[in-house]
Motif scaffolding. Sequence first.
Motif, PDB file in Angstrom:
ATOM      1  N   LEU A 109     -14.816   4.395  -3.727  1.00 15.47           N
ATOM      2  CA  LEU A 109     -13.871   4.398  -5.037  1.00 15.47           C
ATOM      3  C   LEU A 109     -13.925   3.011  -5.642  1.00 15.47           C
ATOM      4  O   LEU A 109     -13.688   2.802  -6.921  1.00 15.47           O
ATOM      5  CB  LEU A 109     -12.651   5.082  -4.670  1.00 15.47           C
ATOM      6  CG  LEU A 109     -12.471   6.409  -4.099  1.00 15.47           C
ATOM      7  CD1 LEU A 109     -11.268   6.657  -3.483  1.00 15.47           C
ATOM      8  CD2 LEU A 109     -12.923   7.261  -5.048  1.00 15.47           C
ATOM      9  N   GLU A 110     -13.995   2.026  -4.795  1.00 15.03           N
ATOM     10  CA  GLU A 110     -13.885   0.542  -5.367  1.00 15.03           C
ATOM     11  C   GLU A 110     -15.123   0.201  -6.315  1.00 15.03           C
ATOM     12  O   GLU A 110     -15.139  -0.209  -7.233  1.00 15.03           O
ATOM     13  CB  GLU A 110     -13.734  -0.426  -4.196  1.00 15.03           C
ATOM     14  CG  GLU A 110     -13.577  -1.781  -4.723  1.00 15.03           C
ATOM     15  CD  GLU A 110     -13.609  -2.788  -3.706  1.00 15.03           C
ATOM     16  OE1 GLU A 110     -14.456  -3.533  -3.093  1.00 15.03           O
ATOM     17  OE2 GLU A 110     -12.473  -2.783  -3.035  1.00 15.03           O
ATOM     18  N   GLY A 148     -11.701   9.700   2.400  1.00 20.57           N
ATOM     19  CA  GLY A 148     -11.075   8.456   2.268  1.00 20.57           C
ATOM     20  C   GLY A 148     -12.092   7.185   2.458  1.00 20.57           C
ATOM     21  O   GLY A 148     -11.749   5.961   2.851  1.00 20.57           O
ATOM     22  N   THR A 200       0.876   4.030  -3.042  1.00 22.84           N
ATOM     23  CA  THR A 200       0.620   5.603  -2.772  1.00 22.84           C
ATOM     24  C   THR A 200       1.605   6.358  -3.064  1.00 22.84           C
ATOM     25  O   THR A 200       1.419   7.365  -3.914  1.00 22.84           O
ATOM     26  CB  THR A 200       0.147   5.647  -1.169  1.00 22.84           C
ATOM     27  OG1 THR A 200      -0.603   4.598  -0.989  1.00 22.84           O
ATOM     28  CG2 THR A 200      -0.341   7.031  -0.871  1.00 22.84           C
ATOM     29  N   ARG A 242       0.759  -1.199   0.215  1.00 21.57           N
ATOM     30  CA  ARG A 242       0.040   0.035  -0.103  1.00 21.57           C
ATOM     31  C   ARG A 242       0.933   1.287   0.073  1.00 21.57           C
ATOM     32  O   ARG A 242       0.549   2.119  -0.746  1.00 21.57           O
ATOM     33  CB  ARG A 242      -0.843  -0.002   1.307  1.00 21.57           C
ATOM     34  CG  ARG A 242      -1.920   1.243   1.286  1.00 21.57           C
ATOM     35  CD  ARG A 242      -2.694   1.350   2.332  1.00 21.57           C
ATOM     36  NE  ARG A 242      -3.924   0.182   2.097  1.00 21.57           N
ATOM     37  CZ  ARG A 242      -4.888   0.672   1.422  1.00 21.57           C
ATOM     38  NH1 ARG A 242      -5.192   2.211   0.947  1.00 21.57           N
ATOM     39  NH2 ARG A 242      -5.890   0.048   1.249  1.00 21.57           N
ATOM     40  N   ALA A 297     -12.855  10.415  -2.297  1.00 21.29           N
ATOM     41  CA  ALA A 297     -11.555  10.628  -2.169  1.00 21.29           C
ATOM     42  C   ALA A 297     -11.085  11.266  -1.020  1.00 21.29           C
ATOM     43  O   ALA A 297     -10.180  11.469  -0.418  1.00 21.29           O
ATOM     44  CB  ALA A 297     -10.647  11.271  -3.520  1.00 21.29           C
ATOM     45  N   VAL A 317      -7.931   1.787  -6.677  1.00 19.05           N
ATOM     46  CA  VAL A 317      -8.406   2.648  -5.814  1.00 19.05           C
ATOM     47  C   VAL A 317      -7.492   3.515  -5.244  1.00 19.05           C
ATOM     48  O   VAL A 317      -7.523   4.759  -5.068  1.00 19.05           O
ATOM     49  CB  VAL A 317      -9.060   1.736  -4.726  1.00 19.05           C
ATOM     50  CG1 VAL A 317      -9.329   2.666  -3.294  1.00 19.05           C
ATOM     51  CG2 VAL A 317     -10.154   1.138  -4.954  1.00 19.05           C
ATOM     52  N   ILE A 318      -6.219   3.123  -5.058  1.00 22.59           N
ATOM     53  CA  ILE A 318      -5.244   4.121  -4.376  1.00 22.59           C
ATOM     54  C   ILE A 318      -4.680   5.322  -5.716  1.00 22.59           C
ATOM     55  O   ILE A 318      -4.704   6.331  -5.266  1.00 22.59           O
ATOM     56  CB  ILE A 318      -3.984   3.583  -4.108  1.00 22.59           C
ATOM     57  CG1 ILE A 318      -4.231   2.838  -2.906  1.00 22.59           C
ATOM     58  CG2 ILE A 318      -2.821   4.365  -3.902  1.00 22.59           C
ATOM     59  CD1 ILE A 318      -3.016   1.489  -2.426  1.00 22.59           C
ATOM     60  N   ARG A 352      -7.763   7.594  -6.002  1.00 24.11           N
ATOM     61  CA  ARG A 352      -7.854   8.733  -4.868  1.00 24.11           C
ATOM     62  C   ARG A 352      -6.870   9.786  -4.880  1.00 24.11           C
ATOM     63  O   ARG A 352      -7.155  10.887  -4.766  1.00 24.11           O
ATOM     64  CB  ARG A 352      -7.747   7.979  -3.493  1.00 24.11           C
ATOM     65  CG  ARG A 352      -7.891   8.957  -2.245  1.00 24.11           C
ATOM     66  CD  ARG A 352      -7.646   8.003  -1.061  1.00 24.11           C
ATOM     67  NE  ARG A 352      -7.745   8.963   0.281  1.00 24.11           N
ATOM     68  CZ  ARG A 352      -7.458   8.632   1.296  1.00 24.11           C
ATOM     69  NH1 ARG A 352      -7.415   7.441   1.938  1.00 24.11           N
ATOM     70  NH2 ARG A 352      -7.603   9.764   2.447  1.00 24.11           N
ATOM     71  N   GLU A 385     -12.999   4.554   0.546  1.00 28.39           N
ATOM     72  CA  GLU A 385     -12.271   3.497  -0.367  1.00 28.39           C
ATOM     73  C   GLU A 385     -13.385   2.691  -1.039  1.00 28.39           C
ATOM     74  O   GLU A 385     -13.178   2.041  -2.114  1.00 28.39           O
ATOM     75  CB  GLU A 385     -11.189   2.902   0.196  1.00 28.39           C
ATOM     76  CG  GLU A 385      -9.984   3.695   0.379  1.00 28.39           C
ATOM     77  CD  GLU A 385      -8.693   3.086   0.499  1.00 28.39           C
ATOM     78  OE1 GLU A 385      -8.650   1.761   0.665  1.00 28.39           O
ATOM     79  OE2 GLU A 385      -7.520   3.520   0.342  1.00 28.39           O
ATOM     80  N   LYS A 386     -14.641   2.477  -0.234  1.00 30.53           N
ATOM     81  CA  LYS A 386     -15.717   1.531  -0.619  1.00 30.53           C
ATOM     82  C   LYS A 386     -16.210   2.237  -1.858  1.00 30.53           C
ATOM     83  O   LYS A 386     -16.580   1.406  -2.722  1.00 30.53           O
ATOM     84  CB  LYS A 386     -16.643   1.410   0.597  1.00 30.53           C
ATOM     85  CG  LYS A 386     -17.973   0.296  -0.037  1.00 30.53           C
ATOM     86  CD  LYS A 386     -18.796   0.147   1.186  1.00 30.53           C
ATOM     87  CE  LYS A 386     -19.880  -0.638   1.140  1.00 30.53           C
ATOM     88  NZ  LYS A 386     -19.432  -2.083   0.414  1.00 30.53           N
TER      89      LYS A 386
END
Length: 448
Positions: free
Chosen positions: A311-312, A306, A134, A130, A303, A405-406, A409, A308-309
Amino acid sequence: MATDTSRTVIRLDDVTATREPPGPRLPMLVQTILFGGFRRYWLPHLRRRYGEVFRLRLYPGRSVVLLTDVEQIRAIFAGPTSVFHAGEGNVILKPAMGDHSVLLTDEDVHLRARKLLMPAFNGASLRGYRDMITELAEAEVRRWPAHRPFSAHARTQAFTLEVILRVVFGVSDGPRLDELRHLLGRIVDIGPIQLIGWFNPDLQRTGPWKRYALTQRRVDELLYAEIAERRRATDLADRRDVLSRLLTVSADSDEPPLTDAELRDQLITLLLAGHETTATALAWTLHELARDPDALARATRAADEGDEKYLEAVVKEALRLHPVISEVARKVTRDIQIGDMRIPAGHTVMPSIGLVHADPTHHPEPDRFRPERFVDANPPTGTWFPFGGGVRRCLGAGFSQLESVIMLRAVLSRHHVTPERLAPEYPKARNITTVPARGARIVTTPRS
């Protein structure tokens, strides 16, 4: 043995059907060109004409059976690997990825390769990647131009290549990897006509096919040089990159150590499959967000917060609407029966990701980009499978989604995204993937 489902039966023993699947009678080369370059239009037409199961004849002499019924597809994925050979089904990839690739082997040989590669993509390894992903994502988006159009696909390819180079080799710099980085772009940038040259030695002596063969030969030289150098390293046990892991596990195993050829084939598979598919998924994601202000606004909030659900969910919906790979393949090793049709041994069955994803029965308003489909509840089981299914599901699926996802974001935290043109880009065939025809051209404006 019969595989029972709620609507159909796939019979593996006591096959009684004599009727084979219907299909067009066009010449093989014509069918190959239509399938390779125009499947977006042609396959829905064939489904309407012939039904849920239909047959094509593709170069170099393959009979393939397209499947669009979800229950039948589930049964294929759940079927015995001794009957449904995914490696043989992927034979089109052999000239690029080699005999030993995890994508091209079956049964015990495949299980050995998958067992060796899996630790690099399990949960613990993903958590370890991760910070690296990032860092590379934020460095990449800082380089994006402002207020002028550019190809999002080109930039996402650059990013995902850096990531996979780091995962595979542990580093992404040095003269050898600089040259490899440049050549891998040429390897993946081929269309359906060039693919034909993979199986025709005469074509490989001229034109673009000869240039491709020379590029591939140089890539192999670089990979073998990297393998030889890594074999001499004295700190393999302390390294976490895939090449070092393969050499360490191979040395500690009771089985024969991996040969240079086996290592080469797994490395090129990871390098090609591990960056091109994710880059394309990201490009389609940005293409859709740029054209949908409401989805873009919600994704930008996600984003910032945070989330991420969500964004996924955005990435998953882009993969539903634009599956990077339109079909998966299984070559049958003996006659089977699907419904009232016989599929002879040697035929390849192809569950159609594209046709299932576009089916309004499973996905209402299938042409609309609606990430909310994946927020509170996923679509019905078996109706979304961009990474394939069963024991042959892509081992890098989790890695790809984490990476996407990263990166998404990082982009949305820094930039506002708009399209270069309002008209959407059409899919274009590139090797075995489907990419935005103009590269998903966007314009970014730095957020204040």
